[in-house]
Design a protein around this motif. Sequence first.
Motif, short mmCIF file in Angstrom:
data_model
loop_
_atom_site.label_atom_id
_atom_site.label_comp_id
_atom_site.label_asym_id
_atom_site.label_seq_id
_atom_site.Cartn_x
_atom_site.Cartn_y
_atom_site.Cartn_z
N LYS A 269 0.83 -1.20 0.00
CA LYS A 269 0.00 0.00 0.00
C LYS A 269 0.87 1.26 0.00
N VAL A 270 1.92 1.26 0.82
CA VAL A 270 2.82 2.41 0.87
C VAL A 270 3.59 2.54 -0.44
N GLN A 271 4.03 1.42 -1.00
CA GLN A 271 4.76 1.47 -2.27
C GLN A 271 3.92 2.09 -3.38
N GLN A 272 2.64 1.79 -3.39
CA GLN A 272 1.75 2.39 -4.38
C GLN A 272 1.72 3.92 -4.23
N GLU A 273 1.70 4.38 -2.97
CA GLU A 273 1.69 5.83 -2.71
C GLU A 273 3.03 6.44 -3.11
N VAL A 274 4.11 5.72 -2.86
CA VAL A 274 5.44 6.21 -3.24
C VAL A 274 5.52 6.41 -4.75
N LYS A 275 5.02 5.47 -5.50
CA LYS A 275 5.07 5.59 -6.97
C LYS A 275 4.21 6.76 -7.44
N LYS A 276 3.06 6.97 -6.81
CA LYS A 276 2.24 8.13 -7.15
C LYS A 276 3.02 9.42 -6.92
#
Length: 350
Positions: A269-276
């Motif tokens: 979930k955090v990785q998805q936010e990082v990519k955004k």
Amino acid sequence: MSVLRILHVAGSPSSDFYRELSRNYAHSCLVATANPSRYEFLIAYITPDGLWRFPSSLSLEDIAVAKPLSLLEAIQFITAQNIDVMLPQMFCLPGMIEYRALFDLLKIPYIGNTPDIMALTAHKAKTKAIVAAAGVKVPSGEVLRKGDVPTITPPAVIKPANADNSLGVSLVKEASEYDAALKKAFEFASEVIVETFIEAGREVRCGAIVKDGELIGLPMEEYMIDPEVRPIRSYTDKFKIPIEGDLASTAKNYVPGWIVDINDPITQKVQQEVKKCHLALGCRHYSLFDFRIDPQGQPWFLEAGLFCIFDHNAVVACTANKVGIPLDELFQTMINEALGKIMILDKLPL
């Protein structure tokens, strides 16, 4: 494969603190990435008087005997060295912005983000606005200048808009504490952010790297948070005052972070936010962001820290190593991204 000439640019024209911070980090990078079969390292070192030096090492002795040069003399020296790539290792605002822009003018490629991105992410409120527009959750907040009155009901976090390393950060639990916290924050910046405090759950730092054009999310590094003792991370959690010219990234109450198991449910979930965040801000090569995770498991963006030290103990290097990308491969990957090349490890000399 020919040996690459890499210029490490360190020091600071701004202050002795940033100069020494840069010297220590750059020294650790030089040691950790040394590989004469692949790289020839050169060093440029800038001091608060604005002069340049090109020492043989970053020891205080070698810096002391290096000839000080003006900007014009330094440019003449650099352009005669056939530099393949530059590695910026400066952490003050001019170092992050103006000195990178200089190498754009010199048409010397460098690792890391461009001056406009560094300038943008140095301002926490502007960064928050951009990632929020990309769908990333951020704490509600407001930007104040001297004389402005906060409208956010405590608890709230007060922070300078463009200072790093948690300088001037305070947690306000009662409205009566606002004046002292604002005074402290305004010592470091002309603009101050007041934002809603996210209740203590977890606090993590998570990065991404670009490898052969693919954006890869890295594992998280987590930091000790205690609702009573350490509800937020402060400057004293990270540094102690330099002693005899040596700045150590420790403090008497310092608690080191730890790498979170990649199978932890919050990681993806955090990785998805990082990519955004990476894409919304226009980052290149690598990025690194801090998040607060509330007790319900929702990540909240705190700020960007677009640095990579290229040392075994640095966040990006440690977390990349956990997914099978050791420091030497990470370093070569970033060099190749800067040079626009595709990395083929089995063809590199060992």
